[in-house]
Design an enzyme around this catalytic site. Structure first.
Site, mmCIF file in Angstrom:
data_model
loop_
_atom_site.group_PDB
_atom_site.id
_atom_site.type_symbol
_atom_site.label_atom_id
_atom_site.label_comp_id
_atom_site.label_asym_id
_atom_site.label_seq_id
_atom_site.Cartn_x
_atom_site.Cartn_y
_atom_site.Cartn_z
ATOM 1 N N ARG A 57 102.586 85.202 74.342
ATOM 2 C CA ARG A 57 103.516 84.165 74.790
ATOM 3 C C ARG A 57 103.578 82.975 73.837
ATOM 4 O O ARG A 57 104.580 82.270 73.795
ATOM 5 C CB ARG A 57 103.191 83.730 76.218
ATOM 6 C CG ARG A 57 103.504 84.824 77.245
ATOM 7 C CD ARG A 57 103.198 84.398 78.667
ATOM 8 N NE ARG A 57 101.865 83.881 78.837
ATOM 9 C CZ ARG A 57 100.781 84.601 79.136
ATOM 10 N NH1 ARG A 57 100.888 85.904 79.303
ATOM 11 N NH2 ARG A 57 99.609 84.033 79.278
ATOM 12 N N GLU A 94 89.006 82.206 81.243
ATOM 13 C CA GLU A 94 88.693 81.851 82.630
ATOM 14 C C GLU A 94 88.463 83.084 83.489
ATOM 15 O O GLU A 94 87.873 83.013 84.550
ATOM 16 C CB GLU A 94 89.784 80.959 83.238
ATOM 17 C CG GLU A 94 91.132 81.590 83.400
ATOM 18 C CD GLU A 94 92.032 81.435 82.186
ATOM 19 O OE1 GLU A 94 93.252 81.510 82.379
ATOM 20 O OE2 GLU A 94 91.552 81.277 81.055
#
Length: 169
Positions: A57, A94
């Protein structure tokens, strides 16, 4: 133009408990993408030699940023995706761990680099990319993101470097 209306939240993606910020609605609207690029450019300091963006992205606005800044574009990818000699950096996310690679000849000593990605979360991807650039002799001038998930405190991993963000969640 309120660009926030083009950011969609997808619960439990890619794992349960993650609230993914999806920019694909923004990409569907040409005026919104033009305004996003304009705002990203407005926060960039001068004299950038390379824009480095992370798979995948980050490429969406990384390449247009490089074009508008009249500088080189460098893709950072997952292992095995770049031909030729590469260097790699492992890092934590994460929701797991990963590895990034860059062409060994993509950054020249002294290059002033803008790092761009879509989201700053824990800062692992951006930190790993900065380590790759610095190991090749480049200077990270600024980190540039569409979205920051500030509760995850990713900026702490960016060594006090300048950060430009459009959306803070």
């Amino acid at each position: 133009m309120d660009l926030n209306m083009y950011i969609r939240e997808v619960p439990d993606f890619p794992k349960p408990g993650i609230a993914f910020k999806d920019i694909t609605p923004l990409l569907l609207h040409p005026q919104a993408t033009k305004e996003t690029l304009r705002r990203l450019l407005a926060g960039v300091p001068g004299n950038i030699d390379k824009v480095v963006a992370m798979e995948s992205r980050g490429f969406l606005f990384g390449m247009p940023l490089a074009r508008e800044l009249n500088c080189g574009f460098v893709p950072v990818r997952k292992p095995g995706k770049l031909p030729g000699k590469t260097i790699k950096q492992d890092f934590d996310l994460e929701y797991g761990s990963d590895t990034l690679e860059i062409h060994a000849d993509a950054i020249a000593s002294g290059d002033r680099v803008l790092i761009h990605d879509d989201v700053l979360a824990t800062g692992g991807t951006a930190e790993a990319t900065a380590k790759l650039i610095e190991s090749l002799g480049g200077e990270v001038v600024q980190f540039n993101f569409l979205i920051e998930l500030s509760a995850l405190q990713g900026r702490k991993r960016l060594n006090g470097k300048q950060v430009h963000v459009l959306f803070d969640y």
